[in-house]
Design a protein around this motif. Structure first.
Motif, PDB file in Angstrom:
ATOM      1  N   MET A 157       0.829  -1.204   0.000  1.00 12.33           N
ATOM      2  CA  MET A 157       0.000   0.000   0.000  1.00 12.33           C
ATOM      3  C   MET A 157       0.863   1.253   0.000  1.00 12.33           C
ATOM      4  O   MET A 157       0.510   2.273   0.575  1.00 12.33           O
ATOM      5  CB  MET A 157      -0.920  -0.032   1.224  1.00 12.33           C
ATOM      6  CG  MET A 157      -1.750  -1.306   1.305  1.00 12.33           C
ATOM      7  SD  MET A 157      -2.743  -1.444   2.811  1.00 12.33           S
ATOM      8  CE  MET A 157      -3.891  -0.088   2.585  1.00 12.33           C
ATOM      9  N   SER A 159      -0.833   4.456  -1.360  1.00 10.21           N
ATOM     10  CA  SER A 159      -2.158   4.800  -0.843  1.00 10.21           C
ATOM     11  C   SER A 159      -2.285   6.275  -0.485  1.00 10.21           C
ATOM     12  O   SER A 159      -3.390   6.826  -0.453  1.00 10.21           O
ATOM     13  CB  SER A 159      -2.503   3.945   0.379  1.00 10.21           C
ATOM     14  OG  SER A 159      -1.545   4.126   1.406  1.00 10.21           O
ATOM     15  N   ASP A 168      -5.491  -3.826   2.429  1.00 10.16           N
ATOM     16  CA  ASP A 168      -5.255  -4.685   3.584  1.00 10.16           C
ATOM     17  C   ASP A 168      -6.522  -5.457   3.944  1.00 10.16           C
ATOM     18  O   ASP A 168      -6.471  -6.652   4.263  1.00 10.16           O
ATOM     19  CB  ASP A 168      -4.737  -3.880   4.776  1.00 10.16           C
ATOM     20  CG  ASP A 168      -5.566  -2.641   5.067  1.00 10.16           C
ATOM     21  OD1 ASP A 168      -6.380  -2.231   4.221  1.00 10.16           O
ATOM     22  OD2 ASP A 168      -5.377  -2.060   6.157  1.00 10.16           O
ATOM     23  N   ARG A 205       3.085   0.025   4.103  1.00  8.29           N
ATOM     24  CA  ARG A 205       2.530   1.348   3.817  1.00  8.29           C
ATOM     25  C   ARG A 205       3.585   2.364   3.373  1.00  8.29           C
ATOM     26  O   ARG A 205       3.245   3.493   3.040  1.00  8.29           O
ATOM     27  CB  ARG A 205       1.788   1.863   5.052  1.00  8.29           C
ATOM     28  CG  ARG A 205       0.693   0.920   5.531  1.00  8.29           C
ATOM     29  CD  ARG A 205      -0.066   1.473   6.713  1.00  8.29           C
ATOM     30  NE  ARG A 205      -0.983   0.492   7.270  1.00  8.29           N
ATOM     31  CZ  ARG A 205      -2.198   0.240   6.790  1.00  8.29           C
ATOM     32  NH1 ARG A 205      -2.634   0.919   5.741  1.00  8.29           N
ATOM     33  NH2 ARG A 205      -2.971  -0.674   7.339  1.00  8.29           N
ATOM     34  N   SER A 206       4.849   1.997   3.394  1.00  5.58           N
ATOM     35  CA  SER A 206       5.890   2.926   2.967  1.00  5.58           C
ATOM     36  C   SER A 206       7.065   2.148   2.401  1.00  5.58           C
ATOM     37  O   SER A 206       7.300   0.990   2.763  1.00  5.58           O
ATOM     38  CB  SER A 206       6.367   3.791   4.142  1.00  5.58           C
ATOM     39  OG  SER A 206       7.084   3.013   5.080  1.00  5.58           O
TER      40      SER A 206
END
Length: 283
Positions: free
Chosen positions: A205, A208, A220, A239-240
């Motif tokens: 992600m 996102s 997720d 997420r990163s």
């Protein structure tokens, strides 16, 4: 000899225990689904004690077009770093046999599967480094579609047709989008779980924050509801770009160590507390 092995395992458990404690806070386990091993998928082999391993692990890695070159490079580097980390090696040594069988496959659309590093026994730093080097040296490639269903089917086929006998069979699948080819992902997931494997997920992600479509998708949640399955299955979202290597290392350690975690209310959002994902929306 047994006393030395016991002391060695206890020492390694002590080394990875703090690392695993972090996993309790970040992973998203799914309820273990009941399954009945299917005779259709039963292995046909002659017993060889040299082929016994703690885990047969398939790393199934998304290379669809939505993954740009920089993300693919970060993904590759993350796996290489995790596979050669001390935490990963310590987790292997904790197992009753002390070795695993592992393969690295890249996937895209239906029947687009590329085995970058074939089945290999990993039991120490030398064998881990050798396996990781195959991944780092392979050329990057991209394909257009995203068939999680096809990737799951191929992964289980690879487990059922190798020469190893593992105490557990695990599919570790990563991806940055939903299934959009190859039929129902949930039907395929359920069929593969019936074969006796556990499917864990690594939803990517990283876009996102700047990609409205990916943010709305809640990838997720999609992986939790539609992709993962089997006893102790879980998903860890990335997420990163900076957190990619840490997430993979944590996930591999948990898979090798066979960690099955409780669900403290402070950390997890139950499916019942949100709208279930429409898994067939993109199939």
């Amino acid at each position: 000899m047994r006393l030395e092995k016991t002391r060695h395992c206890a020492h390694n458990i002590g080394r990875i225990l703090p690392f695993l404690c972090v996993a309790f806070a970040l992973a998203m386990p799914a309820q273990a689904r009941d399954y009945i091993p299917s005779k259709l998928f039963a292995k046909q082999y002659t017993y060889n004690p040299a082929n016994e391993v703690d885990v047969e692990l398939v790393l199934a890695v998304d290379i669809s077009q939505s993954m740009d070159t920089e993300e693919q490079e970060i993904q590759r580097a993350g796996y290489v770093s995790a596979l050669t980390s001390q935490e990963f090696l310590d987790a292997i040594q904790v197992g009753p046999i002390g070795k695993i069988a592992i393969t690295y496959m890249e996937w895209g659309g239906v029947d687009e599967h590329f085995v970058v590093a074939d089945w290999t026994i990993v039991q120490d730093a030398t064998s881990a480094s050798h396996f990781a080097s195959k991944i780092s040296e392979a050329p990057l490639r991209q394909v257009q579609r995203t068939s999680i269903a096809s990737a799951l089917e191929k992964s289980v086929w690879m487990v059922q047709h190798n020469e190893y006998q593992g105490l557990r069979q695990v599919i570790d699948i990563s991806g940055d989008g939903p299934n959009n080819q190859g039929g129902s992902v949930t039907e395929m997931r359920d069929r593969m779980v019936q074969a006796g494997v556990t499917i864990n997920g690594l939803p990517l992600m990283m876009k996102s924050n700047k990609n409205t479509w990916q943010a709305m998708l809640n990838l997720d949640h999609y992986y939790e509801d539609c992709v993962i399955g089997g006893p102790g299955s879980f998903a860890i979202p990335v997420r990163s770009k900076e957190g990619f290597a840490d997430a993979i290392r944590m996930k591999l350690v948990m898979e090798i160590a066979g960690i099955s975690m409780p669900e403290p209310d402070n950390y997890f959002q139950k499916v019942a507390m949100r709208e279930p994902v429409r898994c067939n929306l993109f199939d």
